[in-house]
Design an enzyme around this catalytic site. Structure first.
Site, mmCIF file in Angstrom:
data_model
loop_
_atom_site.group_PDB
_atom_site.id
_atom_site.type_symbol
_atom_site.label_atom_id
_atom_site.label_comp_id
_atom_site.label_asym_id
_atom_site.label_seq_id
_atom_site.Cartn_x
_atom_site.Cartn_y
_atom_site.Cartn_z
ATOM 1 N N SER A 132 15.726 4.340 10.529
ATOM 2 C CA SER A 132 16.011 3.815 9.186
ATOM 3 C C SER A 132 15.412 4.755 8.132
ATOM 4 C CB SER A 132 15.360 2.441 8.997
ATOM 5 O OG SER A 132 16.183 1.423 9.490
ATOM 6 N N HIS B 286 0.833 -1.215 0.000
ATOM 7 C CA HIS B 286 0.000 0.000 0.000
ATOM 8 C C HIS B 286 0.859 1.253 0.000
ATOM 9 C CE1 HIS B 286 0.899 0.047 4.285
ATOM 10 N NE2 HIS B 286 0.392 1.252 4.353
ATOM 11 N N LYS C 12 9.946 -8.434 5.494
ATOM 12 C CA LYS C 12 10.942 -9.052 6.376
ATOM 13 C C LYS C 12 11.676 -10.132 5.597
ATOM 14 C CE LYS C 12 11.946 -8.620 10.804
ATOM 15 N NZ LYS C 12 11.645 -7.392 11.550
ATOM 16 N N ASN D 196 21.690 -5.937 20.908
ATOM 17 C CA ASN D 196 21.656 -4.501 20.606
ATOM 18 C C ASN D 196 20.447 -3.808 21.259
ATOM 19 O OD1 ASN D 196 20.298 -2.373 18.683
ATOM 20 N ND2 ASN D 196 22.489 -2.174 18.379
ATOM 21 N N LYS E 244 3.409 -1.588 12.131
ATOM 22 C CA LYS E 244 4.330 -0.721 12.881
ATOM 23 C C LYS E 244 4.546 0.603 12.137
ATOM 24 C CE LYS E 244 7.972 -2.995 14.158
ATOM 25 N NZ LYS E 244 9.298 -3.615 14.348
HETATM 26 N N1 GLU Z 1 14.401 -4.949 12.189
HETATM 27 C C1 GLU Z 1 13.843 -3.756 12.729
HETATM 28 C C2 GLU Z 1 12.385 -3.963 13.053
HETATM 29 O O1 GLU Z 1 11.920 -5.063 13.230
HETATM 30 C C3 GLU Z 1 14.113 -2.538 11.862
HETATM 31 C C4 GLU Z 1 13.527 -2.578 10.491
HETATM 32 C C5 GLU Z 1 13.977 -1.433 9.594
HETATM 33 O O2 GLU Z 1 14.669 -0.558 10.048
HETATM 34 O O3 GLU Z 1 13.598 -1.487 8.421
HETATM 35 O O4 GLU Z 1 11.645 -3.022 13.228
#
Ligand code: GLU
Length: 472
Positions: free
Chosen positions: A364, A67, A108, A235, A96
């Site tokens: 990011s 989207h 992912k 981290n 998210k």
């Molecule tokens: N792996 C992180 C998350 O689950 C960051 C993903 C990103 O920065 O694209 O939110």
């Protein structure tokens, strides 16, 4: 850690989506479109071992929702990686990003390996080969799909990814934006490494600042003196613990897969991290008590429990025994849906993953913007701002006859650096999203922050379709 293949994170995510949708007026066809994964790429590739034998590895990249483009989400290296997990994590990325208002669809990726069992050379080969598999199918690119670090990967892997992508795409001017979480030398951004932990800290700080909600839990407002147990000192766990303890909270337990550490007086995060890095275990650390079964710490009494490792950690098996008042989901999917119901019945507040660990993708986004504009934040305006503020202070001093102290001048005149701007953007994003989500929770009269978060996210995603006239 007890992640099992038969458990489906994707199904769990969709249960919450359905629950959130039941509080909304959303077209069933649209809901179905939102819930499904748009593209699933599963592939195998060989790794030549030192002795001439081969290991065939399994890789995935799932794009959950188109989207908004590009799609965004990390790449994990773990022996638990399976299709249901990657689909669930990709879906979580969609919700998210929508909740914190970052313009991406969710994705992912993963490779089913235990990275601890491979040499750096092998990991580089795996990462470069994984990247070329994505390039072949156009599953990576600054306008298409932008990976980032996740469990088992870091800026090192992101550097290999951008280098491989550029080698295949020398004519793509925005090639640096094909991946985020890169080292600074490879056009990463200040503050990305700390971002998820910083976001966890800000999110928990906001949650404990709401008097009415703290009263309901029988807790005092603020972080000072709050007793915290963390699962995982990677981290995310490390930076969350660091910022929370700097703000006055007390980390009394840290659970790791190979044993935990317990100290009611509070654990010194910097020291324990150095010890763990050197010894690969907490065993033998001079202070506190070493606990063989690290996960037994999850059920010890505390104010805030922060699972910061993998999904499927708080399940029907241990949910009844949880004694924390607040659970802050720093990991993705650490509480199963069944466990969630039990915890809510016990009156526990759960700050959901899709909100609490959104700091990573937020920064990011800033890194991607920096890569597209090919200039670091603050570079153009910093000196200009400094001169302007200097003039302003001189003017005020002249007009009032008073003078500012050197310290005051330093603070006011200082122009914003890249880190200042990143932190400012991160804080704004996390603070706004928390109060929006909590507001919706109260407005709809629901207990669960997670359901409220999904309502906010679903509303935003639904609008992208309905504004195009695709659904009514
Ligand atoms: N792996 C992180 C998350 O689950 C960051 C993903 C990103 O920065 O694209 O939110």
């Amino acid at each position: 850690m007890n992640a099992k293949v038969e458990y489906s994170l994707f199904d769990d995510v969709n249960k919450v989506v359905d629950d959130a949708a039941s509080h909304m007026d959303i077209h069933p066809g649209l809901l179905e479109q939102i819930k499904l994964c748009n593209s699933i790429y599963k592939f195998s590739f060989p790794l030549k071992n030192g002795d001439g034998t081969y290991t065939v590895l399994l890789g995935y990249r799932v794009q959950h929702s188109h989207h908004k483009l590009p799609v965004k989400g990390g790449i994990r290296y773990s022996s638990f990686v399976n299709e249901e997990e990657v689909k669930g994590l990709a879906a979580l990325m969609t919700y998210k990003c929508a909740l914190v208002n970052i313009p991406y669809g969710g994705a992912k990726g993963g490779v089913r390996i235990d990275p601890k069992k491979y040499t750096v050379d092998q990991l580089e080969k795996i990462t470069r080969r994984y990247t070329s598999e994505l390039i072949k199918k156009k599953f990576i690119g600054p306008a298409i799909d932008v990976p980032a670090p996740d469990y088992g990967t870091s800026s090192r892997e992101m550097a290999w990814i951008v280098d491989t992508f550029e080698a295949f795409n020398p004519d793509v001017i925005n090639a640096k934006g094909c991946v985020t979480g890169k080292p600074l030398s490879q056009h990463g951004i200040e503050g990305r490494t700390e971002a998820t932990g910083m976001g966890v800290f800000i999110g928990i700080r906001e949650a404990v600042s709401v008097k009415e909600d703290m009263n309901a839990l029988g807790l005092k407002v603020g972080l000072k003196g709050k007793k915290i147990i963390i699962q995982g000192l990677g981290n995310v766990g490390y930076y969350s613990a660091k910022y929370l303890s700097e703000a006055g909270a007390r980390i009394i337990g840290i659970a790791e897969y190979n044993g935990g550490i317990w100290d009611e007086n509070g654990i010194d995060i910097e020291r324990i991290k150095v010890y763990q890095t050197e010894n690969k275990t907490f065993k033998g650390y001079a202070k506190g008590q070493f606990i063989e079964d690290g996960n037994s710490l999850l059920t010890k009494p505390c104010d805030i429990l922060i699972p910061a490792a993998l999904e499927n950690q708080i399940t029907v098996q241990n949910a009844h025994d949880i004694k924390a008042k607040i659970i802050g989901e720093a990991a993705n999917g650490p509480v199963t849906q069944e466990a969630n119901t039990i915890l809510l019945e016990k009156g526990i507040m759960i700050i959901p993953d899709m909100y609490l660990n959104a700091g990573g993708v937020t920064v990011s986004y800033f890194e991607w913007l920096k890569n597209l504009s090919r200039v670091s934040f603050g570079k153009l305006e910093k000196r200009y701002d400094m001169k302007k503020y200097e003039e302003l202070l001189l003017g005020i001093e002249k007009a009032t006859g008073d003078s500012f102290s050197e310290e005051q001048k330093r603070i006011i005149i200082k122009g914003a650096s890249e880190r200042d701007l990143v932190n400012s953007g991160l804080e704004e994003t996390m603070v706004t999203a928390y109060h929006h989500m909590n507001g919706v929770r109260k407005e709809k009269g629901i207990k669960d922050l997670r359901t409220a978060g999904f309502i906010v996210a679903l509303e935003r995603i639904a609008i992208s379709y309905t504004d195009l006239g695709i659904f009514p």
